[in-house]
Scaffold this active site. Structure first.
Site, PDB file in Angstrom:
ATOM      1  N   ASP A 114      85.582 -16.787  88.830  1.00 41.52           N
ATOM      2  CA  ASP A 114      85.255 -15.772  89.834  1.00 41.52           C
ATOM      3  C   ASP A 114      85.479 -14.380  89.246  1.00 41.52           C
ATOM      4  O   ASP A 114      86.596 -14.020  88.879  1.00 41.52           O
ATOM      5  CB  ASP A 114      86.132 -15.970  91.073  1.00 41.52           C
ATOM      6  CG  ASP A 114      85.634 -15.177  92.280  1.00 41.52           C
ATOM      7  OD1 ASP A 114      84.988 -14.129  92.083  1.00 41.52           O
ATOM      8  OD2 ASP A 114      85.904 -15.608  93.417  1.00 41.52           O
ATOM      9  N   HIS A 174      82.362 -17.036  92.620  1.00 43.23           N
ATOM     10  CA  HIS A 174      82.728 -16.529  93.942  1.00 43.23           C
ATOM     11  C   HIS A 174      81.908 -17.229  95.021  1.00 43.23           C
ATOM     12  O   HIS A 174      80.919 -16.681  95.535  1.00 43.23           O
ATOM     13  CB  HIS A 174      82.489 -15.016  93.984  1.00 43.23           C
ATOM     14  CG  HIS A 174      83.108 -14.334  95.162  1.00 43.23           C
ATOM     15  ND1 HIS A 174      84.464 -14.239  95.340  1.00 43.23           N
ATOM     16  CD2 HIS A 174      82.542 -13.699  96.224  1.00 43.23           C
ATOM     17  CE1 HIS A 174      84.717 -13.573  96.450  1.00 43.23           C
ATOM     18  NE2 HIS A 174      83.571 -13.247  97.015  1.00 43.23           N
ATOM     19  N   SER A 202      86.636 -14.872 101.101  1.00 44.70           N
ATOM     20  CA  SER A 202      86.664 -13.541 100.497  1.00 44.70           C
ATOM     21  C   SER A 202      87.347 -12.526 101.426  1.00 44.70           C
ATOM     22  O   SER A 202      88.535 -12.674 101.715  1.00 44.70           O
ATOM     23  CB  SER A 202      85.243 -13.127 100.116  1.00 44.70           C
ATOM     24  OG  SER A 202      85.260 -12.035  99.216  1.00 44.70           O
TER      25      SER A 202
END
Length: 289
Positions: free
Chosen positions: A191, A218, A133
């Site tokens: 996601d 995610h 991320s």
């Protein structure tokens, strides 16, 4: 270094001077990877989340986890900051971060870059970077900066999970040149935090790309479905690394042998000079008689 480190001594040369010792190259039997966590995580939490992944790849890679220098702003203004919730930088004026934010600042980025550079130097050597991320966004930026020689970090490969292109204006120059190192890009088709199109856009800035798309959201996937992809990727990186060390070792040996030959040539020249001087002296004695 791991406990599996081995020292390999370069083959001795019969022509090398006995006073010269052959160099020793330390062969790391695993590639070492510096790992950058996501927003509101820290190094320990990220390490725990990657337990299965690390187990899959333990034969080929060693992973080192560090924490961002900034404590993330609390979700609610009246709440107390949580020390374990870390941030590499903030891209909103309120001190928070959102991956989909465009055109914002990058508060604290330089501090984080210096921290990663220091870890790369003092906890290394490392061969690769891995991020999730915001950490994957950071890895992408570092790769771009390394391409332009704007950081001391020189990754040989990278793994980017749920990564994205930073929307901060100060980061735009990092994406100007495509990066050629091998990269594995991982993202989920479901996601909702970092949509897969954002991760695909990041992948487009790299030349040597492998994509692993999973059906989830995610997170960093580590099931039997992804296991072989991870093994193959790190097996290839280790092979490349060992081949590089072998070439480096061969070059070192060639250099030493070349130096030994130069010394022998010098010795031959000196012998010739002595012989010539002796002959000349003998000639002078004959003439004086």
């Amino acid at each position: 270094m791991t406990n599996n480190d081995a020292a390999v001594e370069a083959p001795s040369s019969s022509r090398a001077s006995s006073s010269k010792q052959q160099p020793k190259l330390e062969i790391t039997e695993k590639v070492r990877v510096l790992c950058l966590h996501g927003y509101r995580q820290d190094g320990d939490a990220f390490k725990n989340k990657l337990g299965s992944f690390r187990k899959f790849t333990s034969k080929y890679a060693e992973f080192v986890f560090i924490s961002a220098p900034h404590i993330a702003a609390p979700l609610e203004s009246a709440a107390e900051p949580v020390p374990e919730q870390r941030s590499w930088w903030a891209n909103k004026d309120d001190g928070t971060f959102k991956g989909t934010n465009k055109g914002g600042p990058a508060f604290g980025f330089q501090d984080s870059l210096r921290l990663v550079e220091e870890a790369w130097k003092t906890q290394g050597p490392f061969q690769g970077l891995l991020g999730f991320s915001q950490g994957a966004c950071f890895v992408g930026l570092i790769c771009g900066l390394a391409k332009k020689k704007l950081t001391s970090i020189r990754p040989e490969f990278a793994v980017l999970s749920s990564g994205f292109v930073s929307g901060s204006l100060v980061h735009m120059s990092a994406y100007e040149e495509p990066v050629s190192i091998p990269t594995l890009h991982i993202y989920g088709s479901s996601d909702e935090i970092i949509p897969k199109d954002m991760s695909a856009l990041l992948a487009s800035h790299f030349k040597n790309v492998e994509v692993l798309e999973h059906g989830g959201g995610h997170y960093f996937p580590a099931t039997a479905q992804q296991k072989q992809t991870y093994i193959n990727f790190f097996q290839d990186r280790l092979q490349e690394y060992l081949e590089h060390l072998e070439l480096q070792q061969s070059s070192s040996v060639s250099f030493i042998e070349s130096g030994a030959e130069d010394n022998d040539d010098d010795g031959d020249a000196n012998d010739a000079e002595v012989a010539a001087a002796t002959a000349a002296a003998g000639s002078d004695l004959d003439d004086s008689d």
